[in-house]
Write a protein that holds these residues in place. Structure first.
Motif: not given
Length: 323
Positions: A73, A89, A92-93, A95-97, A99-100, A122, A126, A128
């Motif tokens: 990122s 948003t 971070l989205a 990054i979260r994807l 991680k999932v 936020k 995100a 962590r």
């Protein structure tokens, strides 16, 4: 190994394209295949001889991440909500994807902030479990207040080199405005007038043509150069004796090419880079006499500090890839 790179690519911003050029070159040195998320993926793929996917198509982003082992990122100033909460948003989205999908996620040589209190929460949530490498000490400090540990790296564009054979003319000064920082542009006109009176040849360098051309043409410079090509911008800067940059990557490319510089801090990231490099920075309500005097005298940054930044930028790739 394939690395998806998420950033502000494909928008015609020479600074961000300099980051893309540096990242793709460096990743290949490690045997990694870069895949850039881009606003203009066909152009990006052609320019950097790499894979690219459209950044705003969820299916394409998912496809890119599934095919990759790592997400970078960055680089750039992505994790901030000063310009728009939608910007934060989006990044971070991604990054979260990743991680999932259980990919290795690295915040890579970003500047972080400014952040609202809500934005800070936020970001902290995100990041962590994420490896975080930032390009300036101010971002390390910002993240520390959020409970996020970050390592200090360096902007990847510091690793770019001028084209062999470029010769420096100490009488040339490059001024790189930013179209939406109108107060700085108005005051830079006085700087340019003083530089020309002092016998300097002034080049107004437009880093984002659609955004900066009007400001560049208004400065009264001897010539205006408008480009989206980071190598052209770097070579122009390398051929000059001093750089005055509102655009962050004007001063970063100056550092990369060994050209003295000062920054106009429209954003904390400009002040942060100049502070880390031991170079002068000025507010947008700059004093034209002071800025012109520094350029005429070619006031130097701390070249040892710049070399340290370049070394950290180089080393950050191995750390990011877990080597």
């Amino acid at each position: 190994m394939r690395v998806t790179v998420s950033g502000y690519y494909g928008f015609g911003n020479t600074g961000d394209e300099a980051i893309a050029l540096a990242i793709t070159r460096e990743l290949r040195k490690y045997g990694a295949a870069p895949l850039l998320l881009s606003n203009t993926p066909e152009d990006t793929a052609r320019l950097y001889d790499c894979e690219s996917e459209p950044r705003m198509q969820p299916g394409a982003v998912l496809r890119a991440l599934r095919r990759s082992e790592v997400l970078f990122s960055g680089g750039g100033g992505l994790l901030q909500d000063k310009t728009s909460a939608r910007t934060l948003t989006y990044y971070l989205a991604v990054i979260r994807l990743a991680k999932v999908l259980r990919k290795r996620v690295v915040v890579f040589n970003q500047s972080v902030g400014p952040l609202s209190p809500q934005g800070g929460r936020k970001v902290a949530a995100a990041l962590r479990g994420v490896t975080v490498i930032v390009r300036d000490q101010g971002s390390v400090d910002t993240l520390a207040t959020l409970g996020v540990r970050a390592e200090l790296g360096g902007d990847p564009a510091l690793l770019l080199s001028p084209t062999p054979g470029v010769t420096r003319d100490l009488q040339r000064v490059v001024v790189a405005p930013r179209g939406d920082v109108t107060e700085a542009t108005e005051r830079l006109r006085g700087v340019v007038a003083q530089l020309k009176a002092g016998g300097r040849h002034v080049i107004a360098l437009s880093f984002m043509p659609d955004h900066d051309d009007e400001a560049a043409h208004s400065l009264g410079a001897d010539e205006v150069l408008s480009t989206r090509d980071p190598q052209v911008a770097l070579d122009t800067i390398a051929g000059s004796g001093f750089v005055i940059g509102v655009r962050l990557h004007a001063v970063i490319l100056a550092a990369a090419s060994g050209t003295p510089f000062s920054g106009i801090a429209y954003d904390p990231k400009v002040q942060g880079f100049c502070a880390d490099a031991g170079a002068a920075s000025h507010p947008i309500a700059l004093n034209p006499d002071q800025v012109a005097d520094q350029a005429l005298r070619r006031v130097l940054p701390d070249w040892n500090a710049v070399e340290d930044m370049r070394l950290r930028a180089a080393q950050s790739f191995s750390r990011a890839l877990g080597r």
